[in-house]
Design an enzyme around this catalytic site. Structure first.
Site, short mmCIF file in Angstrom:
data_model
loop_
_atom_site.label_atom_id
_atom_site.label_comp_id
_atom_site.label_asym_id
_atom_site.label_seq_id
_atom_site.Cartn_x
_atom_site.Cartn_y
_atom_site.Cartn_z
N ARG A 53 0.82 -1.23 0.00
CA ARG A 53 0.00 0.00 0.00
C ARG A 53 0.85 1.28 0.00
NH1 ARG A 53 -2.24 -3.27 -1.53
NH2 ARG A 53 -4.01 -4.43 -0.75
N SER A 104 -10.68 -0.37 3.98
CA SER A 104 -9.96 -0.79 5.19
C SER A 104 -9.30 0.43 5.81
CB SER A 104 -8.86 -1.80 4.84
OG SER A 104 -9.44 -2.95 4.32
N GLU A 117 -4.32 3.10 6.98
CA GLU A 117 -4.09 3.01 5.53
C GLU A 117 -4.66 4.27 4.87
OE1 GLU A 117 -5.10 -0.72 3.63
OE2 GLU A 117 -5.83 0.34 1.86
C1 LIG Z 1 -15.63 0.30 -0.25
C2 LIG Z 1 -14.15 0.46 -0.47
C3 LIG Z 1 -13.38 -0.65 -0.80
C4 LIG Z 1 -11.99 -0.52 -0.99
N1 LIG Z 1 -11.27 -1.62 -1.33
C5 LIG Z 1 -9.94 -1.51 -1.53
C6 LIG Z 1 -9.16 -2.66 -1.89
O1 LIG Z 1 -9.67 -3.76 -2.03
N2 LIG Z 1 -7.83 -2.48 -2.07
C7 LIG Z 1 -7.22 -1.26 -1.93
O2 LIG Z 1 -6.00 -1.17 -2.13
N3 LIG Z 1 -7.93 -0.16 -1.61
C8 LIG Z 1 -9.28 -0.26 -1.41
N4 LIG Z 1 -9.99 0.86 -1.08
C9 LIG Z 1 -9.30 2.15 -0.88
C10 LIG Z 1 -9.18 3.03 -2.13
O3 LIG Z 1 -10.20 2.75 -3.07
C11 LIG Z 1 -7.81 2.88 -2.79
O4 LIG Z 1 -6.77 3.26 -1.91
C12 LIG Z 1 -7.69 3.72 -4.07
O5 LIG Z 1 -6.51 3.35 -4.74
C13 LIG Z 1 -7.66 5.23 -3.82
O6 LIG Z 1 -7.82 5.90 -5.07
P1 LIG Z 1 -8.50 7.34 -5.16
O7 LIG Z 1 -8.48 7.79 -6.56
O8 LIG Z 1 -9.84 7.31 -4.51
O9 LIG Z 1 -7.48 8.17 -4.30
P2 LIG Z 1 -7.79 9.34 -3.23
O10 LIG Z 1 -8.50 8.74 -2.06
O11 LIG Z 1 -8.42 10.48 -3.92
O12 LIG Z 1 -6.30 9.70 -2.79
C14 LIG Z 1 -5.50 8.78 -2.09
C15 LIG Z 1 -4.07 9.33 -2.02
O13 LIG Z 1 -3.51 9.36 -3.33
C16 LIG Z 1 -3.18 10.70 -3.72
N5 LIG Z 1 -3.55 10.83 -5.14
C17 LIG Z 1 -4.73 10.53 -5.72
N6 LIG Z 1 -4.66 10.72 -7.04
C18 LIG Z 1 -3.40 11.15 -7.30
C19 LIG Z 1 -2.70 11.51 -8.49
N7 LIG Z 1 -3.28 11.47 -9.70
N8 LIG Z 1 -1.41 11.88 -8.39
C20 LIG Z 1 -0.77 11.94 -7.17
N9 LIG Z 1 -1.40 11.63 -6.02
C21 LIG Z 1 -2.69 11.23 -6.09
C22 LIG Z 1 -3.96 11.61 -2.80
O14 LIG Z 1 -3.28 12.84 -2.59
C23 LIG Z 1 -4.01 10.77 -1.52
O15 LIG Z 1 -2.82 10.90 -0.78
C24 LIG Z 1 -11.38 0.76 -0.87
C25 LIG Z 1 -12.17 1.88 -0.58
C26 LIG Z 1 -13.54 1.74 -0.37
C27 LIG Z 1 -14.36 2.95 -0.07
#
Ligand SMILES: Cc1cc2nc3c(=O)[nH]c(=O)nc-3n(C[C@H](O)[C@H](O)[C@H](O)COP(=O)(O)OP(=O)(O)OC[C@H]3O[C@@H](n4cnc5c(N)ncnc54)[C@H](O)[C@@H]3O)c2cc1C
Length: 301
Positions: free
Chosen positions: A177, A227, A297
């Site tokens: 992660r 998580s 996380e």
């Molecule tokens: C119901 C549910 C289930 C989930 N299941 C999983 C799973 O199975 N496995 C898992 O790993 N995660 C899971 N997640 C967590 C999440 O979906 C992941 O961590 C996902 O990769 C985050 O992507 P995001 O675009 O929403 O990032 P954000 O939440 O918008 O950002 C997360 C971080 O990344 C940075 N960021 C985002 N986009 C960029 C970019 N383009 N450039 C630089 N930095 C950036 C942000 O500044 C922040 O620090 C789950 C979440 C939910 C709500």
């Protein structure tokens, strides 16, 4: 306080209708929590990002980047500065042979679906992760034995000087992660995946199976950020939390899910403070009972 002159200059780079003032961040997080950002800007392309980064650095205005907000807890006071969104306006996906190229705002689910439609295997794990490809690369998102590090070929980023760089898989320093981008001020604009030819029926079956497992195990009916904690070595966070007697533990509207103790859910009107209180109590009780430190996380803004 961001001056009118700064906003006027930004309007020279991004159309005015993509710039939101006092935007409630709860509309941009899957937790449905977060106060207002001074400004929120939807980016449309890499060029806008390069120009904005250069400009904001020059005028010394704080900014941050989000994707789909699915791993974020935003403060009840919101964010003093500019939130740049790399999302729906930067989400083009193209496929050539075994390579799938996605702009950073493309959703993981959409990328997985496109791979399936082209009979490409490797991204089945991503179908149920509700984030963008950019967020997924930053987090090295993964599930059910798959993770970004296994399929990413290159990641295109923009640095603080507004310069475009291409990082290969090794340079990304993927770990559990995490990736190099968590320690560098890079913004992801594009991810290229290297996939393999597969059987479309088997790919579809695997995705359906993983989706079923998620529905059975995870409280998808409530807002959350997935998580809350990383998996501690040799343990499962959810199990430690349950065995610490915290199943259903709540503060205000934030609650340890009864369905999956690794998730903190928003049962209605949770504040960021409620969620933080639950996190602290969970960390305290798990440490007391098992001498294990639970590391969040989720990211805090
Ligand atoms: C119901 C549910 C289930 C989930 N299941 C999983 C799973 O199975 N496995 C898992 O790993 N995660 C899971 N997640 C967590 C999440 O979906 C992941 O961590 C996902 O990769 C985050 O992507 P995001 O675009 O929403 O990032 P954000 O939440 O918008 O950002 C997360 C971080 O990344 C940075 N960021 C985002 N986009 C960029 C970019 N383009 N450039 C630089 N930095 C950036 C942000 O500044 C922040 O620090 C789950 C979440 C939910 C709500």
């Amino acid at each position: 306080m961001i001056s009118a002159a700064v906003i006027e200059a930004l309007k020279e780079i991004v159309p005015a209708e993509r710039i939101m003032f006092q935007e409630p961040m709860k509309l941009h997080t899957t937790f449905r929590i977060g106060g207002p950002a001074d400004y929120l800007i939807y980016l449309e392309n890499e060029d806008q990002l390069c120009r904005i980064q250069k400009y904001l650095r020059l005028v010394d205005v704080p900014y941050t980047v989000i994707g789909n907000g699915s791993n974020l807890l935003v403060s009840d006071d919101g964010y003093r500065g500019i939130v740049l969104v790399i999302g729906k306006y930067m989400s083009e996906i193209t496929v050539k042979d075994c390579y799938l190229e996605a702009e950073a705002g493309a959703l993981m689910s959409q990328v997985a679906k496109t791979a399936k439609e082209h009979g490409l295997t490797g991204l089945e794990f991503a179908a149920g992760i509700p984030g963008t490809v950019g967020g997924g690369a930053v987090m090295n998102a993964g599930a059910y034995g798959g993770e970004m590090s296994q399929v990413v070929s290159t990641v295109t980023v923009v640095n603080r000087n507004g310069e475009i760089m291409e990082l290969d898989n090794g340079t990304m320093e993927f770990g559990y992660r995490t990736s190099v981008i968590q320690n560098q001020p890079f913004v992801v604009t594009k991810v290229t995946f290297r996939l393999e030819q597969g059987d479309p029926e088997q790919i579809a079956e695997k995705m359906a199976d993983l989706a079923k497992r998620r529905r059975e195990k995870q409280p998808l009916e409530y807002p959350s950020a997935g998580s809350t904690f990383k998996r501690p070595a040799g343990h499962f966070a959810g199990q430690l939390i349950m065995e610490s007697g915290l199943r259903g533990y709540s503060v205000g509207g934030a609650k340890v899910s009864e369905k999956h103790c690794g998730f903190i859910i928003n049962t209605g009107n949770a504040t960021a403070e409620d969620v933080k209180d639950v996190i602290w109590e969970v960390q305290r009780r798990v440490k007391e009972r098992f001498q294990v430190d639970l590391e969040p996380e989720i990211k805090f803004l």
